[in-house]
Design a protein around this motif. Structure first.
Motif, PDB file in Angstrom:
ATOM      1  N   LEU A   1       0.871  -1.171   0.000  1.00 11.23           N
ATOM      2  CA  LEU A   1       0.000   0.000   0.000  1.00 11.23           C
ATOM      3  C   LEU A   1       0.906   1.218   0.000  1.00 11.23           C
ATOM      4  N   CYS A   2       0.439   2.302  -0.577  1.00  8.77           N
ATOM      5  CA  CYS A   2       1.184   3.554  -0.517  1.00  8.77           C
ATOM      6  C   CYS A   2       0.411   4.509   0.384  1.00  8.77           C
ATOM      7  N   ILE A   3       1.102   5.044   1.372  1.00 11.40           N
ATOM      8  CA  ILE A   3       0.497   5.977   2.312  1.00 11.40           C
ATOM      9  C   ILE A   3       1.276   7.287   2.240  1.00 11.40           C
ATOM     10  N   GLN A   4       0.560   8.396   2.133  1.00 11.64           N
ATOM     11  CA  GLN A   4       1.181   9.718   2.136  1.00 11.64           C
ATOM     12  C   GLN A   4       0.959  10.365   3.496  1.00 11.64           C
ATOM     13  N   THR A   5       1.918  11.171   3.938  1.00  6.85           N
ATOM     14  CA  THR A   5       1.822  11.766   5.258  1.00  6.85           C
ATOM     15  C   THR A   5       2.448  13.151   5.325  1.00  6.85           C
ATOM     16  N   ASN A   6       1.834  14.017   6.137  1.00  3.55           N
ATOM     17  CA  ASN A   6       2.430  15.307   6.485  1.00  3.55           C
ATOM     18  C   ASN A   6       3.296  15.173   7.734  1.00  3.55           C
TER      19      ASN A   6
ATOM     20  N   TYR B   1       5.788  12.751   8.740  1.00  2.00           N
ATOM     21  CA  TYR B   1       6.655  11.633   8.368  1.00  2.00           C
ATOM     22  C   TYR B   1       7.285  10.934   9.575  1.00  2.00           C
ATOM     23  N   PHE B   2       7.934  11.675  10.457  1.00  2.00           N
ATOM     24  CA  PHE B   2       8.660  11.052  11.559  1.00  2.00           C
ATOM     25  C   PHE B   2       7.721  10.396  12.571  1.00  2.00           C
ATOM     26  N   GLU B   3       6.568  11.017  12.850  1.00  2.42           N
ATOM     27  CA  GLU B   3       5.574  10.385  13.726  1.00  2.42           C
ATOM     28  C   GLU B   3       5.032   9.117  13.090  1.00  2.42           C
ATOM     29  N   THR B   4       4.812   9.152  11.789  1.00  4.44           N
ATOM     30  CA  THR B   4       4.267   7.996  11.070  1.00  4.44           C
ATOM     31  C   THR B   4       5.271   6.848  11.062  1.00  4.44           C
ATOM     32  N   ILE B   5       6.542   7.145  10.791  1.00  2.32           N
ATOM     33  CA  ILE B   5       7.584   6.104  10.836  1.00  2.32           C
ATOM     34  C   ILE B   5       7.627   5.474  12.224  1.00  2.32           C
ATOM     35  N   GLU B   6       7.602   6.292  13.259  1.00  4.42           N
ATOM     36  CA  GLU B   6       7.646   5.782  14.632  1.00  4.42           C
ATOM     37  C   GLU B   6       6.435   4.893  14.925  1.00  4.42           C
TER      38      GLU B   6
ATOM     39  N   LEU C   1       5.821   4.642   1.993  1.00  3.40           N
ATOM     40  CA  LEU C   1       5.452   5.827   2.760  1.00  3.40           C
ATOM     41  C   LEU C   1       6.120   7.041   2.134  1.00  3.40           C
ATOM     42  N   GLN C   2       5.300   8.036   1.797  1.00  2.00           N
ATOM     43  CA  GLN C   2       5.874   9.212   1.157  1.00  2.00           C
ATOM     44  C   GLN C   2       5.271  10.497   1.697  1.00  2.00           C
ATOM     45  N   THR C   3       6.082  11.540   1.640  1.00  2.00           N
ATOM     46  CA  THR C   3       5.631  12.870   2.013  1.00  2.00           C
ATOM     47  C   THR C   3       5.042  13.534   0.775  1.00  2.00           C
ATOM     48  N   SER C   4       4.425  14.683   0.978  1.00  2.00           N
ATOM     49  CA  SER C   4       3.892  15.431  -0.158  1.00  2.00           C
ATOM     50  C   SER C   4       5.044  15.940  -1.011  1.00  2.00           C
ATOM     51  N   LYS C   5       4.721  16.441  -2.167  1.00  4.54           N
ATOM     52  CA  LYS C   5       5.729  17.115  -2.970  1.00  4.54           C
ATOM     53  C   LYS C   5       6.254  18.288  -2.154  1.00  4.54           C
ATOM     54  N   GLN C   6       7.523  18.603  -2.276  1.00  4.50           N
ATOM     55  CA  GLN C   6       8.130  19.659  -1.478  1.00  4.50           C
ATOM     56  C   GLN C   6       7.368  20.969  -1.648  1.00  4.50           C
TER      57      GLN C   6
ATOM     58  N   CYS D   1      -9.967  -4.735  16.918  1.00  4.41           N
ATOM     59  CA  CYS D   1      -9.941  -3.340  17.340  1.00  4.41           C
ATOM     60  C   CYS D   1      -9.403  -2.531  16.169  1.00  4.41           C
ATOM     61  N   LYS D   2      -9.612  -1.229  16.232  1.00  2.00           N
ATOM     62  CA  LYS D   2      -9.110  -0.327  15.190  1.00  2.00           C
ATOM     63  C   LYS D   2      -8.423   0.852  15.844  1.00  2.00           C
ATOM     64  N   LEU D   3      -7.326   1.278  15.229  1.00  5.18           N
ATOM     65  CA  LEU D   3      -6.640   2.467  15.686  1.00  5.18           C
ATOM     66  C   LEU D   3      -6.275   3.326  14.492  1.00  5.18           C
ATOM     67  N   ILE D   4      -5.965   4.580  14.772  1.00  5.81           N
ATOM     68  CA  ILE D   4      -5.685   5.536  13.709  1.00  5.81           C
ATOM     69  C   ILE D   4      -4.213   5.919  13.758  1.00  5.81           C
ATOM     70  N   ALA D   5      -3.534   5.753  12.630  1.00  6.55           N
ATOM     71  CA  ALA D   5      -2.132   6.140  12.509  1.00  6.55           C
ATOM     72  C   ALA D   5      -2.028   7.669  12.455  1.00  6.55           C
ATOM     73  N   PRO D   6      -0.840   8.219  12.705  1.00  4.91           N
ATOM     74  CA  PRO D   6      -0.688   9.679  12.713  1.00  4.91           C
ATOM     75  C   PRO D   6      -1.170  10.374  11.437  1.00  4.91           C
ATOM     76  N   GLU D   7      -1.055   9.703  10.292  1.00  7.58           N
ATOM     77  CA  GLU D   7      -1.479  10.325   9.038  1.00  7.58           C
ATOM     78  C   GLU D   7      -2.948  10.080   8.728  1.00  7.58           C
ATOM     79  N   GLY D   8      -3.645   9.309   9.586  1.00  6.96           N
ATOM     80  CA  GLY D   8      -5.076   9.103   9.416  1.00  6.96           C
ATOM     81  C   GLY D   8      -5.491   7.732   8.913  1.00  6.96           C
ATOM     82  N   THR D   9      -4.548   6.868   8.563  1.00  8.55           N
ATOM     83  CA  THR D   9      -4.902   5.532   8.097  1.00  8.55           C
ATOM     84  C   THR D   9      -5.489   4.727   9.257  1.00  8.55           C
ATOM     85  N   ILE D  10      -6.584   4.032   8.992  1.00  9.17           N
ATOM     86  CA  ILE D  10      -7.192   3.171  10.004  1.00  9.17           C
ATOM     87  C   ILE D  10      -6.570   1.780   9.878  1.00  9.17           C
TER      88      ILE D  10
END
Length: 129
Positions: free
Chosen positions: A4-9, A11-16, A51-56, A111-120
Motif C-alpha cells: 500500500l502507498c500511504i502519504q503523510t504530512n 513523516y517522523f511520527e508515522t515512521i515511529e 510511505l511518502q511525504t507530499s511534494k516539497q 480493534c481499530k486504531l488511527i495512525a498519525p497520518e489518518g490511516t485506520i
C-alpha cells in the motif's frame, strides 16, 4: 498483494508509529525523492508500505472517512488483548465501538486504531473471513 502507498504530512511520527507500534521495519529510506522530502519502504513479513511525504512545499489534505476507496487495512495478531494493552501504553488513538476498544465481529475479536497520518489499522485475532 505487494504494498500500500500511504502519504503523510507527519513523516517522523508515522515512521515511529509503524515501526514501534506495529512492528514494521524500514527497509529503504530515500530522501529528496522525485520532489518529495522522503519516499520510504516499510516491511512486515511479506507486506510492504510505501510511505511518502507530499511534494516539497505542498501539504496533503486529511483523510475523509466518508470517501470511497481504501477504508482500512488489517493485521492479524495472535493475542489481541496483549497487543491492545501494549498499544494503549503508547497512548495511541483507538476507535471505540460502544465504548469498547476490543469488540466481537462474527468469528473473532478486533480493534481499530488511527495512525498519525489518518490511516485506520484493524487488528484482528482471527485470520478467517
Amino acid at each position: 498483494m505487494h504494498h500500500l502507498c500511504i502519504q503523510t504530512n507527519s513523516y517522523f511520527e508515522t515512521i515511529e508509529f509503524y515501526t514501534k507500534a506495529l512492528g514494521f521495519e524500514v527497509v529503504q529510506e530515500s530522501p529528496n525523492f522525485q520532489g518529495r522530502d522522503y519516499n520510504s519502504w516499510l516491511r512486515l513479513g511479506d507486506f510492504y508500505i510505501e510511505l511518502q511525504t507530499s511534494k516539497q512545499g505542498g501539504t496533503l489534505t486529511k483523510v475523509n472517512l466518508n470517501s470511497e476507496g481504501l477504508v482500512h487495512f488489517c493485521i492479524w495478531v495472535e493475542n489481541l488483548s496483549l497487543e491492545v494493552d501494549r498499544l494503549q501504553s503508547m497512548n495511541l488513538n483507538f476507535i471505540k465501538k460502544n465504548e469498547e476498544i476490543i469488540y466481537h465481529v462474527e468469528n473473532g475479536e478486533l480493534c481499530k486504531l488511527i495512525a498519525p497520518e489518518g490511516t485506520i489499522i484493524e487488528l484482528r485475532n482471527n485470520q478467517g473471513i
